[in-house]
Write a protein that holds these residues in place. Sequence first.
Motif, short mmCIF file in Angstrom:
data_model
loop_
_atom_site.label_atom_id
_atom_site.label_comp_id
_atom_site.label_asym_id
_atom_site.label_seq_id
_atom_site.Cartn_x
_atom_site.Cartn_y
_atom_site.Cartn_z
N VAL A 150 26.75 2.60 1.22
CA VAL A 150 27.17 1.06 0.96
C VAL A 150 26.59 0.03 1.90
N GLY A 151 26.56 0.27 3.14
CA GLY A 151 25.99 -0.80 4.16
C GLY A 151 24.51 -0.88 3.90
N ILE A 152 23.86 0.06 3.28
CA ILE A 152 22.39 -0.36 2.99
C ILE A 152 22.26 -1.19 2.01
N VAL A 153 23.14 -0.82 0.93
CA VAL A 153 23.12 -1.80 -0.28
C VAL A 153 23.40 -3.47 -0.03
N MET A 154 24.48 -3.42 1.05
CA MET A 154 24.71 -4.78 1.43
C MET A 154 23.82 -5.36 2.18
N ASP A 155 23.05 -4.69 2.91
CA ASP A 155 21.81 -5.14 3.67
C ASP A 155 20.80 -5.63 2.72
N LEU A 156 20.67 -5.11 1.84
CA LEU A 156 19.61 -5.32 0.74
C LEU A 156 19.91 -6.68 0.01
N LEU A 157 21.27 -6.78 -0.33
CA LEU A 157 21.62 -8.15 -0.87
C LEU A 157 21.95 -9.02 -0.42
N ASN A 158 22.16 -9.10 1.10
CA ASN A 158 22.37 -10.05 2.09
C ASN A 158 21.60 -11.27 1.80
N PRO A 159 20.19 -11.11 1.96
CA PRO A 159 19.28 -12.32 1.61
C PRO A 159 19.76 -13.44 0.48
N LEU A 160 20.20 -12.59 -0.60
CA LEU A 160 20.47 -13.30 -1.94
C LEU A 160 21.72 -14.40 -1.74
N THR A 161 22.97 -13.57 -1.12
CA THR A 161 24.00 -14.22 -1.02
C THR A 161 23.91 -15.25 0.31
N VAL A 162 23.24 -15.17 1.14
CA VAL A 162 23.08 -16.21 2.06
C VAL A 162 22.26 -17.48 1.30
N ARG A 163 21.25 -17.17 0.63
CA ARG A 163 20.60 -18.09 -0.15
C ARG A 163 21.48 -18.94 -1.18
N LEU A 164 22.43 -18.16 -1.74
CA LEU A 164 23.27 -18.87 -2.94
C LEU A 164 24.34 -19.64 -2.32
N TRP A 165 24.96 -19.15 -1.31
CA TRP A 165 26.22 -19.93 -0.94
C TRP A 165 26.44 -19.95 0.64
N GLY A 166 25.37 -19.14 1.57
CA GLY A 166 25.36 -19.18 2.96
C GLY A 166 26.44 -18.17 3.55
N ALA A 167 26.79 -17.05 2.75
CA ALA A 167 27.68 -16.15 3.10
C ALA A 167 27.09 -14.77 3.54
N ASN A 168 26.81 -14.35 4.71
CA ASN A 168 26.38 -12.98 5.03
C ASN A 168 27.39 -11.73 4.75
N ILE A 169 27.26 -10.85 3.88
CA ILE A 169 28.17 -9.89 3.40
C ILE A 169 28.01 -8.52 4.35
N ASN A 170 26.95 -8.63 5.55
CA ASN A 170 26.82 -7.39 6.23
C ASN A 170 27.17 -7.47 7.79
N ARG A 171 27.68 -8.76 7.97
CA ARG A 171 27.96 -8.77 9.40
C ARG A 171 29.08 -8.00 10.18
N GLU A 172 28.90 -7.37 11.15
CA GLU A 172 29.40 -6.53 11.89
C GLU A 172 30.46 -7.19 13.01
N THR A 173 31.56 -8.01 11.99
CA THR A 173 32.20 -8.93 12.87
C THR A 173 33.31 -8.04 13.84
N ILE A 174 33.81 -7.00 13.73
CA ILE A 174 34.65 -6.19 14.52
C ILE A 174 34.12 -6.09 15.95
N ASN A 175 32.68 -5.86 16.03
CA ASN A 175 31.91 -5.90 17.16
C ASN A 175 31.99 -7.16 17.85
N THR A 176 31.76 -8.26 17.03
CA THR A 176 31.54 -9.53 17.41
C THR A 176 32.83 -9.95 18.11
N ILE A 177 33.92 -9.73 17.42
CA ILE A 177 35.10 -9.91 18.19
C ILE A 177 35.29 -9.61 19.55
N GLU A 178 35.08 -8.17 19.66
CA GLU A 178 35.35 -7.60 20.93
C GLU A 178 34.26 -8.04 22.07
#
Length: 204
Positions: A150-178
Amino acid sequence: MNTNEKIKRRYNRISSIYEVMDKMIKAEWRLNLLSNISGNVLEVGVGTGANFPFYPTYTKSLTGVDFSKGMLKQAQEKLVKGRYPFPIRLMEADIQELPFPDDMFDTVVSTCVFCSVPDPLLGLKELKRVCKPNGQILLLEHVRSDQMWVGIVMDLLNPLTVRLWGANINRETINTIERSGLKVEMNKNLMGSIFRELSVSPNK
């Protein structure tokens, strides 16, 4: 054009239809998250104001910020049409440079915002700065799945979602919070491992 301006333009462009896209956040998730607030609240990335009806009546005050004028226009229309038993103030502001003094808010709220913040680490450090030492930060976030394929699919789709509305769907936000110096107190899976309800301490 810098990254901030690109994302602003994308969100301004989709602001009138954003609530249709925002249906991925279930009403019960919003209700559960916001039932835990207290005191003076800051909501970052307030968007179209979709959370307004879910704030409890005992909310002391709500300040909502967004860096998209189009989204704020939609939120303002909700204020005109609705009746809320607490004061709501809307402001155009960047989560990476919030126009508030240190230790100002009792609760900081964010729902699916850090997927589109250009520098999420900087944004999280700002939340820590403006939250009182004994306050709380409450988040709903979609993050990169823990499941390998699932993570690999999200990585592959991420450039499209960023281009369409600027949202990254594959960020590891928990790590960034810490990394930001915040402390995760509660981490609840809402849809597999993709959506999370998070309660975070400023850890000051």
